[in-house]
Design a protein around this motif. Sequence first.
Motif, PDB file in Angstrom:
ATOM      1  N   ARG A 641       0.800  -1.219   0.000  1.00  0.00           N
ATOM      2  CA  ARG A 641       0.000   0.000   0.000  1.00  0.00           C
ATOM      3  C   ARG A 641       0.842   1.283   0.000  1.00  0.00           C
ATOM      4  NH1 ARG A 641      -3.368   0.918   5.622  1.00  0.00           N
ATOM      5  NH2 ARG A 641      -3.986  -1.195   5.194  1.00  0.00           N
ATOM      6  N   ILE A 642       0.294   2.288  -0.641  1.00  0.00           N
ATOM      7  CA  ILE A 642       0.946   3.599  -0.672  1.00  0.00           C
ATOM      8  C   ILE A 642       0.293   4.460   0.404  1.00  0.00           C
ATOM      9  CG2 ILE A 642       1.495   5.607  -2.123  1.00  0.00           C
ATOM     10  CD1 ILE A 642       2.568   2.912  -3.224  1.00  0.00           C
ATOM     11  N   THR A 643       1.092   4.960   1.314  1.00  0.00           N
ATOM     12  CA  THR A 643       0.526   5.727   2.430  1.00  0.00           C
ATOM     13  C   THR A 643       0.675   7.227   2.252  1.00  0.00           C
ATOM     14  OG1 THR A 643       2.610   5.318   3.521  1.00  0.00           O
ATOM     15  CG2 THR A 643       0.734   3.968   4.215  1.00  0.00           C
ATOM     16  N   SER A 644       1.675   7.649   1.480  1.00  0.00           N
ATOM     17  CA  SER A 644       1.911   9.091   1.413  1.00  0.00           C
ATOM     18  C   SER A 644       2.630   9.463   0.130  1.00  0.00           C
ATOM     19  CB  SER A 644       2.741   9.492   2.637  1.00  0.00           C
ATOM     20  OG  SER A 644       3.045  10.862   2.636  1.00  0.00           O
ATOM     21  N   LEU A 645       2.372  10.684  -0.346  1.00  0.00           N
ATOM     22  CA  LEU A 645       3.001  11.194  -1.569  1.00  0.00           C
ATOM     23  C   LEU A 645       3.408  12.644  -1.337  1.00  0.00           C
ATOM     24  CD1 LEU A 645       0.381   9.865  -4.161  1.00  0.00           C
ATOM     25  CD2 LEU A 645       2.724   9.015  -3.898  1.00  0.00           C
ATOM     26  N   SER A 646       4.444  13.089  -2.027  1.00  0.00           N
ATOM     27  CA  SER A 646       4.853  14.494  -1.921  1.00  0.00           C
ATOM     28  C   SER A 646       5.506  14.924  -3.227  1.00  0.00           C
ATOM     29  CB  SER A 646       5.848  14.629  -0.753  1.00  0.00           C
ATOM     30  OG  SER A 646       6.542  15.854  -0.793  1.00  0.00           O
ATOM     31  N   TRP A 647       5.048  16.053  -3.795  1.00  0.00           N
ATOM     32  CA  TRP A 647       5.669  16.596  -5.008  1.00  0.00           C
ATOM     33  C   TRP A 647       6.847  17.471  -4.606  1.00  0.00           C
ATOM     34  CZ3 TRP A 647       4.338  14.979  -9.748  1.00  0.00           C
ATOM     35  CH2 TRP A 647       3.039  14.487  -9.977  1.00  0.00           C
ATOM     36  N   SER A 648       7.882  17.471  -5.409  1.00  0.00           N
ATOM     37  CA  SER A 648       9.001  18.380  -5.169  1.00  0.00           C
ATOM     38  C   SER A 648       8.562  19.801  -5.474  1.00  0.00           C
ATOM     39  CB  SER A 648      10.173  17.986  -6.071  1.00  0.00           C
ATOM     40  OG  SER A 648      11.117  19.029  -6.114  1.00  0.00           O
ATOM     41  N   SER A 649       9.000  20.739  -4.631  1.00  0.00           N
ATOM     42  CA  SER A 649       8.700  22.146  -4.938  1.00  0.00           C
ATOM     43  C   SER A 649       9.862  22.762  -5.715  1.00  0.00           C
ATOM     44  CB  SER A 649       8.458  22.931  -3.646  1.00  0.00           C
ATOM     45  OG  SER A 649       9.611  22.883  -2.843  1.00  0.00           O
ATOM     46  N   HIS A 650      10.846  21.931  -6.045  1.00  0.00           N
ATOM     47  CA  HIS A 650      12.021  22.424  -6.769  1.00  0.00           C
ATOM     48  C   HIS A 650      11.958  22.063  -8.247  1.00  0.00           C
ATOM     49  CE1 HIS A 650      14.120  23.521  -3.069  1.00  0.00           C
ATOM     50  NE2 HIS A 650      13.449  22.510  -2.563  1.00  0.00           N
ATOM     51  N   GLN A 651      11.613  20.805  -8.489  1.00  0.00           N
ATOM     52  CA  GLN A 651      11.662  20.309  -9.856  1.00  0.00           C
ATOM     53  C   GLN A 651      10.276  19.834 -10.280  1.00  0.00           C
ATOM     54  OE1 GLN A 651      14.889  17.466 -10.292  1.00  0.00           O
ATOM     55  NE2 GLN A 651      14.014  16.780 -12.233  1.00  0.00           N
ATOM     56  N   ASP A 652       9.861  20.207 -11.476  1.00  0.00           N
ATOM     57  CA  ASP A 652       8.540  19.804 -11.970  1.00  0.00           C
ATOM     58  C   ASP A 652       8.428  18.279 -12.095  1.00  0.00           C
ATOM     59  OD1 ASP A 652       7.435  22.320 -12.275  1.00  0.00           O
ATOM     60  OD2 ASP A 652       8.349  22.601 -14.252  1.00  0.00           O
ATOM     61  N   GLY A 653       7.283  17.765 -11.695  1.00  0.00           N
ATOM     62  CA  GLY A 653       6.972  16.367 -11.984  1.00  0.00           C
ATOM     63  C   GLY A 653       7.735  15.334 -11.175  1.00  0.00           C
ATOM     64  N   LEU A 654       8.412  15.762 -10.118  1.00  0.00           N
ATOM     65  CA  LEU A 654       9.156  14.798  -9.288  1.00  0.00           C
ATOM     66  C   LEU A 654       8.310  14.463  -8.061  1.00  0.00           C
ATOM     67  CD1 LEU A 654      11.932  13.705  -9.966  1.00  0.00           C
ATOM     68  CD2 LEU A 654      12.918  15.313  -8.321  1.00  0.00           C
ATOM     69  N   LEU A 655       8.055  13.189  -7.874  1.00  0.00           N
ATOM     70  CA  LEU A 655       7.117  12.760  -6.831  1.00  0.00           C
ATOM     71  C   LEU A 655       7.803  11.766  -5.895  1.00  0.00           C
ATOM     72  CD1 LEU A 655       4.003  12.786  -6.037  1.00  0.00           C
ATOM     73  CD2 LEU A 655       3.831  10.697  -7.394  1.00  0.00           C
ATOM     74  N   ALA A 656       7.614  11.963  -4.579  1.00  0.00           N
ATOM     75  CA  ALA A 656       8.131  10.991  -3.594  1.00  0.00           C
ATOM     76  C   ALA A 656       6.957  10.177  -3.068  1.00  0.00           C
ATOM     77  CB  ALA A 656       8.815  11.721  -2.450  1.00  0.00           C
ATOM     78  N   SER A 657       7.186   8.874  -2.832  1.00  0.00           N
ATOM     79  CA  SER A 657       6.123   8.032  -2.268  1.00  0.00           C
ATOM     80  C   SER A 657       6.649   7.285  -1.055  1.00  0.00           C
ATOM     81  CB  SER A 657       5.650   7.022  -3.324  1.00  0.00           C
ATOM     82  OG  SER A 657       6.739   6.232  -3.761  1.00  0.00           O
TER      83      SER A 657
END
Length: 726
Positions: A641-657
Motif C-alpha cells: 500500500r501507498i501511504t503518502s506522496l509528496s511533489w518536489s517544490s524544486h523540480q517539476d513532476g518529481l514525486l516521492a512516495s
Amino acid sequence: MSSAHTHVVPASPSWYCSQVLDCSPAGIACYGAKNTVFVWDVERDPPVCLAHFSAHQDRVVGLSLSPSTNQLQCCTAGEDGRVRVWNIEDGSMLKEHNIHAEKPTCVQWSPLVSDLIISGDDRGTVVLWWTETDQQRSLLPENAHIFCLACSPHDPNLLAIGYRTGAVVIIDMSKKTQMTVQRLKGHDEEIHSICWCPVPGEIIRKNLVESDKTLETSKTLTFFFPAENEKDPTPTTGCLLATGSRDRTIRVWSFTRGRPVHVMKLPTNTGYSRGRYDDQSKNRAWVTILWLKNEPYKLLSSSFNGELIQWDLSQPKPQWKLFTAGDKALGHNRIVFNMAAGGSDSKILVSSSMDRNIVTWDLDTLKSKRSIPTLGGFVYCMAHSPFQPGCVALGVGDNMIRIWKTDHPDNSLSIQSHWQGIRSKVTALAWHPKKEGKLAYGTDDGRVGIMDTLSHKSPLISSSYHKHTVYVVAWGPVCSEEAESDSLALFSCGDGAVLQHLPWNLEKEASNIAPIIAKANNVQGKMPGRSEISWKPDLSVVALGNEDGSIDVYQGKTLLHLASIQVHHKLVNCVRWHPAFTAQSPGGSPFTHWLASGSNEAVISVVNLAAVFEKHEKEGSKSAASVITESYVQLEGHTNRITSLSWSSHQDGLLASASYDGSSEIWDAKSNRGVANFRTDHGRFLCVAFSDVDPDLVYLGGDRASLFVWRPSEQRHKMPPAGRFM
Ligand code: M7G
C-alpha cells in the motif's frame, strides 16, 4: 541496516529496563529502542547517529557492549526470547540463542570472561552463554522476576542479581547447586540497578588525598565504614556493591558481610525545578546507579523527576551534588532509566529518560552537554511550515507534536516537543496557509485541535469529534450555501466522513459536508465513505479520496462536482496536487493540474485535470461531472500500500512516495521512471515529504518511531525492492 541516509531522528530507548544503553571508551553509545539498535558517536559534538539495525522481532530490553575495546560488538536481549550478538559496525548478527523459555529482561557481557554473556528472565532463569563454544547453561537461583544483573569486575564467577521482589542475591556461577554465596536483605521493592565497586576492598578512608584518585593507586584506597568497631579487613578483601531500588533508597553493601555500609535516601527538595510534578511522577521512581571506574568513591544515581545525582561515598554520611544544565542543553524532566559512562577517560555520561531525550553530560563539571530528542511512537504525518522554510512539524504516536527547525546549526537537536493537551496519537497535521504558527492536528481517538506553535499554550479543541482515527486535517474555504466568511475552515476526515469545523467557533458543532455535497449536486442515495481531503494550492478546488477507491473533485465553496476519478480499486490513502510554482518553473508550472494518488494498492496514479477545468470554465455550473478512468501515468514498482506522496517544490513532476513495502521512492512522473529508492530492513513507512529548502533531501517517517532524512542522489537503488511484502 538502512541504505544511505544523512540523518535520523531516532526512536526512544526502551523504558523500564535496567540496562538497554551502553557506552564504549571510544564514545560509541548503543541503545535498544523498540526492536531496533541505534549506534551513536557521542564524542562528536553534536553527537552523530552512525547506524541502526533491526535486532529483534519484539522490543529490545537489554543491551551490553563487548568489554573488549578492539571489537565493536554488543549483545542484546529481546522480548522475542532471543539473546543475540551483533557487529555494530555493519549491523550483522553474529550469534544467537533462544534458551529462555520466558521473556528475557536483561543481559550483560562478562567484563572478565571475553566470550561469556549472561541473561536473566522474568521467571528467574539465568542463562550463561559461552559464545565461542556456543555452550549454554541455565541456572535458577530464585523463582522470581529478575530486574537486573551485574557481573563482578574482580571475580569471574560472581554474579549479583536484583529481583522484582527487592531480593538481591549473589551467586557463584561455577556451581550447579548451592550457588548462593550472599543474600543482601534490606530493599522491599524492585531492584532497578546493581553496580559493583570498580576496585576491590571494602573500606574507603575519609582522608582521601587528591593524588590518590587514579585507578592505579585507588586499589589501595579503603572505604570508610560508619560506626565500625571491628578490625579492618585487609583492604583488598571482598568488594562493595551498590543497589538502587524503587523503594527510593540506594544501598552500598559489604559483600563479605552481606550488610549495608551506607543507606542513602533519594533527596527531596533539591531545588531542581525542571520536573513535571504531577501525581503520577510522585509515585514513580526509577533508581539507576553507576559506579565510576576512575573515581571509585563516587556513585551516580538517578532520582525523582529526572534528577541526576553524584554521591560522595568517602563521607560517613554520603553527600550529594546535583547535575545541572549546561549552555547547550537542559537536563531531564522525567525519570531517568539508564546511564552509561564512556569516551576518553570515561568523561562523558549518557542518560536516557521518560522525557524521550538522550542527554550527554560532562562528568568533570556535572553539566549537560547535548540533548538528543527521540521519538516514542509511529511517525504518522508531517508538514512543512508555509512561513518558515525548513521547519517541519511531525505528528507522532507518543502523543506529541514535534516542531523541527531543520536548518538550525545543531540540526535535530533543535526539535521542540508540544504535548500540552494532546493525550493521544497524532495522526494528522496541517499548517494554516495564511496564519503563521497555526497548526491543526487530528488524533487517533478522533479529536481535532488547533495549536499555536509560537506559544506553549494549550491547543483549542473542537467540540465535534470522530469516533475513530482522524486521518486528515486540511484548511480550505468555508463550504456552505451562505459561505460568507473569508477565513478558512478546518476540514477533518475520519470514520468515512468529512467534517467542517469553524476555527473561530469550535464550540459550534462541525458540519458534515455530505449533505452539502448532496444538495449542491442533486445527489440522492448514498455517497462513498471519504478517506482523504486535498485542496488545490490556490484553494479553488478540493479532491476527496474515497473508501471505494474513487476520487471526487469538487469546486471550492459551492462543492459542485467537477470530476470523478476511477483509477484505484481500494481505499485512497493520499491525494496530492502538483505545486502551482516550482523553483524550476517560477512563473507557473505546466503540471499545475496534475493530481497524484495512492491507495491500499501498490500502484500510484497521476491524472491531468487540465481538460476538466477547461470544460467547466466553458460550460459553467451546468456541465456534468467528468469521469476519468485512465491515469496519465501509472507509477509501478511498490509491492504494498501507498501511504503518502509528496511533489518536489524544486523540480517539476518529481514525486516521492512512502509505502508499506518498507521503502520510499522518487519518481519522475513526466517520463514514468523510478529515480531513487530508500529502504530499511525494518518497518513500514507512513509519511514522506520533500524538503522545501534542499532539492536533494527527503523526510520519511514510519512505524518504527524514527524519522529518516535521505538524499535521492546517494541511493544505490533506483526502484523499490522486488517482491517484498511486509
Ligand atoms: P490504520 O488505520 O492504522 O491501520 O492505517 P490499517 O488500515 O492497517 O488497519 C494505517 C495507515 O494507512 C495510516 O497511518 C494511513 O497512512 C493509512 N490509512 C488507513 N486508513 C483507513 C486511511 C484513511 O481512511 N484515510 C487515509 N488518508 N489514510 C488511511
